[in-house]
Design a protein around this motif. Sequence first.
Motif, short mmCIF file in Angstrom:
data_model
loop_
_atom_site.label_atom_id
_atom_site.label_comp_id
_atom_site.label_asym_id
_atom_site.label_seq_id
_atom_site.Cartn_x
_atom_site.Cartn_y
_atom_site.Cartn_z
N GLY A 1 14.10 -99.11 -17.77
CA GLY A 1 12.99 -98.83 -16.87
C GLY A 1 11.66 -99.39 -17.32
O GLY A 1 10.63 -99.14 -16.68
N ASP A 2 11.62 -100.17 -18.40
CA ASP A 2 10.38 -100.77 -18.87
C ASP A 2 10.22 -102.14 -18.20
O ASP A 2 10.52 -103.17 -18.77
CB ASP A 2 10.39 -100.92 -20.40
N HIS A 3 9.74 -102.12 -16.97
CA HIS A 3 9.66 -103.34 -16.18
C HIS A 3 8.66 -104.34 -16.75
O HIS A 3 8.88 -105.55 -16.68
CB HIS A 3 9.31 -102.99 -14.73
N GLU A 4 7.57 -103.84 -17.31
CA GLU A 4 6.56 -104.75 -17.86
C GLU A 4 7.12 -105.55 -19.04
O GLU A 4 6.96 -106.77 -19.11
CB GLU A 4 5.33 -103.95 -18.31
N LYS A 5 7.78 -104.85 -19.95
CA LYS A 5 8.36 -105.55 -21.10
C LYS A 5 9.47 -106.50 -20.66
O LYS A 5 9.57 -107.63 -21.18
CB LYS A 5 8.90 -104.53 -22.10
N ALA A 6 10.29 -106.09 -19.72
CA ALA A 6 11.36 -106.95 -19.24
C ALA A 6 10.79 -108.22 -18.62
O ALA A 6 11.30 -109.33 -18.86
CB ALA A 6 12.22 -106.21 -18.22
N SER A 7 9.72 -108.09 -17.87
CA SER A 7 9.10 -109.26 -17.24
C SER A 7 8.54 -110.21 -18.28
O SER A 7 8.62 -111.44 -18.13
CB SER A 7 8.00 -108.82 -16.28
N LEU A 8 7.97 -109.67 -19.35
CA LEU A 8 7.43 -110.52 -20.42
C LEU A 8 8.54 -111.32 -21.09
O LEU A 8 8.37 -112.51 -21.38
CB LEU A 8 6.69 -109.65 -21.45
N LEU B 1 23.45 -114.99 -17.64
CA LEU B 1 23.97 -113.77 -17.04
C LEU B 1 23.03 -112.60 -17.30
O LEU B 1 22.68 -111.85 -16.37
CB LEU B 1 25.36 -113.47 -17.61
N PHE B 2 22.61 -112.42 -18.53
CA PHE B 2 21.69 -111.33 -18.86
C PHE B 2 20.36 -111.50 -18.14
O PHE B 2 19.75 -110.52 -17.69
CB PHE B 2 21.46 -111.27 -20.37
N GLU B 3 19.90 -112.74 -18.04
CA GLU B 3 18.62 -113.00 -17.37
C GLU B 3 18.68 -112.57 -15.90
O GLU B 3 17.79 -111.87 -15.40
CB GLU B 3 18.29 -114.49 -17.47
N LEU B 4 19.73 -112.97 -15.19
CA LEU B 4 19.85 -112.62 -13.77
C LEU B 4 20.07 -111.13 -13.58
O LEU B 4 19.54 -110.52 -12.65
CB LEU B 4 20.98 -113.43 -13.12
N CYS B 5 20.86 -110.52 -14.48
CA CYS B 5 21.07 -109.07 -14.38
C CYS B 5 19.76 -108.31 -14.60
O CYS B 5 19.52 -107.27 -13.97
CB CYS B 5 22.12 -108.62 -15.40
N ALA B 6 18.92 -108.82 -15.48
CA ALA B 6 17.61 -108.19 -15.69
C ALA B 6 16.77 -108.29 -14.42
O ALA B 6 16.09 -107.33 -14.03
CB ALA B 6 16.90 -108.85 -16.86
N CYS B 7 16.83 -109.45 -13.76
CA CYS B 7 16.08 -109.61 -12.51
C CYS B 7 16.57 -108.65 -11.44
O CYS B 7 15.78 -108.11 -10.66
CB CYS B 7 16.20 -111.06 -12.02
N VAL B 8 17.88 -108.44 -11.39
CA VAL B 8 18.44 -107.48 -10.44
C VAL B 8 17.92 -106.07 -10.74
O VAL B 8 17.51 -105.34 -9.83
CB VAL B 8 19.99 -107.50 -10.49
N GLU B 9 17.92 -105.68 -12.01
CA GLU B 9 17.44 -104.34 -12.38
C GLU B 9 15.97 -104.17 -12.05
O GLU B 9 15.53 -103.06 -11.75
CB GLU B 9 17.65 -104.11 -13.88
N LEU B 10 15.22 -105.27 -12.08
CA LEU B 10 13.79 -105.20 -11.75
C LEU B 10 13.56 -105.15 -10.25
O LEU B 10 12.41 -105.03 -9.80
CB LEU B 10 13.06 -106.39 -12.35
#
Length: 920
Positions: free
Chosen positions: A669-676, A698-707
């Motif tokens: 749930g830390d969207h700011e850190k994930a975006s950085l 794969l991890f990059e796209l999955c992170a974008c989905v979670e965001l």
Amino acid sequence: MYQQHTALSRDSDRTARLSSMEPLGADGLERRYIRHEIVADVVSELTSGSSCGILIVGEHGAGKSFVAQRALEQLGEDFAVIQIRGSSISSTLPYGALSVLLHELDSADVEHPLMVLRGLTQLLRNRAQGRTIVLFVDNAHELDELSAMMIAQLSVGGHVRLLAACGDLPNVGGDIMGLWKDDLLRRVDLGAFDFSEAAATLSRHFGGYFSHTAARELWTASGGNALFLFTLAKEQVKLGILVRQEEFWLLGDGPIALTGEIRDVVKARMNRFSQGQRDVIELLALAGAVPLPALMRVSQPRDMDALQECSMIEVSHKHPPMVSIANAVTATIVANAVPPGRSAELRRRLTSVLDHPDLDDTPGLSNVTWAINCGQPVTATVALAAARAANRASDPATALRFIKEIDGAGLRTDAAIESLQAYVSIDNHDSARRILRQFDREAGSDLSFAEWTALQLAASELDRRSHATTANARRRLSHIESKISEQSEEEPDLDSVREMLLLAEAELAVFEGRHRDVLSLDEGSEPVDLGTEPRILAASLLSTSLAILGQTGRAVALGGQIVAAALDGDLADRTVREVRGRYLQLLLLAGEFGAAGNYVAGMSASNEPQSRLGGMFEIVQGVVDFHRGRVDTALPRLEAGARQLRTQDPDGLVGLATAACAYAAALGGDHEKASLYLAEITQLPTRAAWLTSRLARLFELCACVELGQGSGPISALLSEGDADAGSSAIAVGIHFLSAAVRAGDVKPGTQLGGLSRQADGYFALLCRGLADGLKESNSEALMDVCRAAETAGNAVFARDVARKAVNCAQAAGNKISLRVAQRALQSLDELFRGPTGDVNSLTAFALTARECEVAVAAAAGISNRRIAEQMHVSVRTVEGHLYQVYAKLHLASRTELRDVVNVPAGRATTRPELPRRRRP
């Protein structure tokens, strides 16, 4: 259908050896202090045990005094603590250790042991004033005999509870030793810190999270000795070798330095030994290891026995047995402290007793370094062999130093190859290419076929380090192949050249993602040949290709055989590192997260050199943790690993580590850190191998989905999964397609089912179950998949499947299945982000924002009228929202609503408001 293997727990030792194997918590840091369970055990024995007390045994610096002091602090007001300490000086005096107490007695009371005992008993009673006396004896191995006798008598007579700490059990006084032998004194052995304890205690002591590399280097260098560990770490901080970045501690470019306080600690310990014992230690520190028969000719057996009893030296079980210093820190510091003249003298003494070739002809790293430091000439053969050994031990700096001792090294092919390998290891590609150009210019025409091939293979490896130059590598390998066809079968080393070419072609194919080419190179041989180092490397590449092409079960089984062979064989550090890194990647690809975590823990706790692990050990445990839903522990592991890999990244893993950080942050749930972290990915170098790049994507796209970045990431997952499937990268395609399906696009479910049937392994089985459940809209089948995924350690997969099960149950109007799926989803969602204090995810993805607000208020027991007043809407509007909530969630009342909606803290009323009674 979804069966998992469960590891059996190991039987505990019969003795009370409480060394370092008690498990850490999920984050490895939850203890108030390290070994608090041992402290609790000591406290229990002192307060309620049936013996006279407890004897803590451990080597110098093991933390005996720390454990004892923490235990004494917990005894409370009903206990009086009396502390005495043995020392080398007091051990030579009658009642030396007890002098601090005896000076309060009259001189007449110390004339006879019975009078001393009576006087001490009365003195202690007066001090205790009715409390239980605990006598803490530190350094019990340095007690004089009379003091030991008095302490034993006080303990046997029940006048005191004894807490003794000793580092040298054979030298403990006979009376105290007798208490232990008669089972009147319980013994607790403190072993060295294991890796988990070392990492946890470093993080506790210094504040912040240590990277795997930093923690393990310190643990290895200290030998698990607590005193050495802390002293060594503090010194590295002062020197700037251990660097802090925000809340993370990383190891810089330089090696661990053994100076300052740690050097003083070792020197102080050396002063306690006799001259003969110091001779043995200095000789072994300089030579590295010496055959036992030779050492016995220059040293006294009693000196060697004494050093072995105090764990200063160790003897191997080889033939002939070799003697070496047990602790690497001690060996290095002592070797650096020996004056040159003294060093030369010790070398002459050892050389004079060797039966076989002269010591100068022994190519051991320590021995060659010793000879060079003494100013003695080293033959080119020995220097080259030592350089080769240094490269195999991942010590390129030492290899280059040895090569400088060779006259005309610049024109020798063998020296050039070792120099090339050393420069490539430290990423000094400019120097490596300079050697190639110079060698081609000055000696190219005089090369034998084997020498020319070796240089070409080294050059191709250099080209393979970057995607921009892989075409050059292909041309070089093709040229080598054509040259081989021109050679006579009588050409020396022709088979070896063919084997090395086969390995180079496989390495390049895996780097570029041409995995079917790797299978064609293997020629389908069964069983796979693991007889030589190149064959082990080739088999490792084959296992990776098999996994990617869908034969995951065979790949994992083969990978297990390979890592076992690498553990048993005398292989180069780089070989072992590559084998282990590939094995961990294929375990992630297969979804074998439990096996990956166990392998990382087991290898991290081994005594092998840090260089034999590699970058995957920095991040795999973090990847395993966030798949299990342990985001709070996964993210700091991954962040520390990503920062460390920016300093040391021989395998090109920093992109994968950064993408994993983004995914873990998004899951938490830390969207700011994930975006950085997502923004950082575009700035990183792209020199990773194909599989590493695909996992990172794969991890990059999955992170974008979670965001929640819309349909773009899902479309990208689908298109890239289709591309992988089209290129026969079935296992990777399954991961991309399953992520897209789980993220919300159920249309490719049929495609996922078909692709997963082309692969084996547990993850493919889960994806097959997901596809079948979606095809049949069967929420019960989906929940079976959900439970199986959670059991397998993939809580991310389980959470996403639970969402699909909720949707299917809603569409079918199956209230029982819906409630089961809703509860499972709520539990899994809270596993990642904790109780949200608001409407939970199973409600959030089904309802509008207004409906969520009404649902939370209604579940808190607030009336429709009050909700309408708070939201500034009409009661009819609130009732309409509630009607939609009940319909979408298949509920019938506020009571059922409370079962599926999280109520914010402080929002719930003390009791539900009663509806107002309508007037007739």
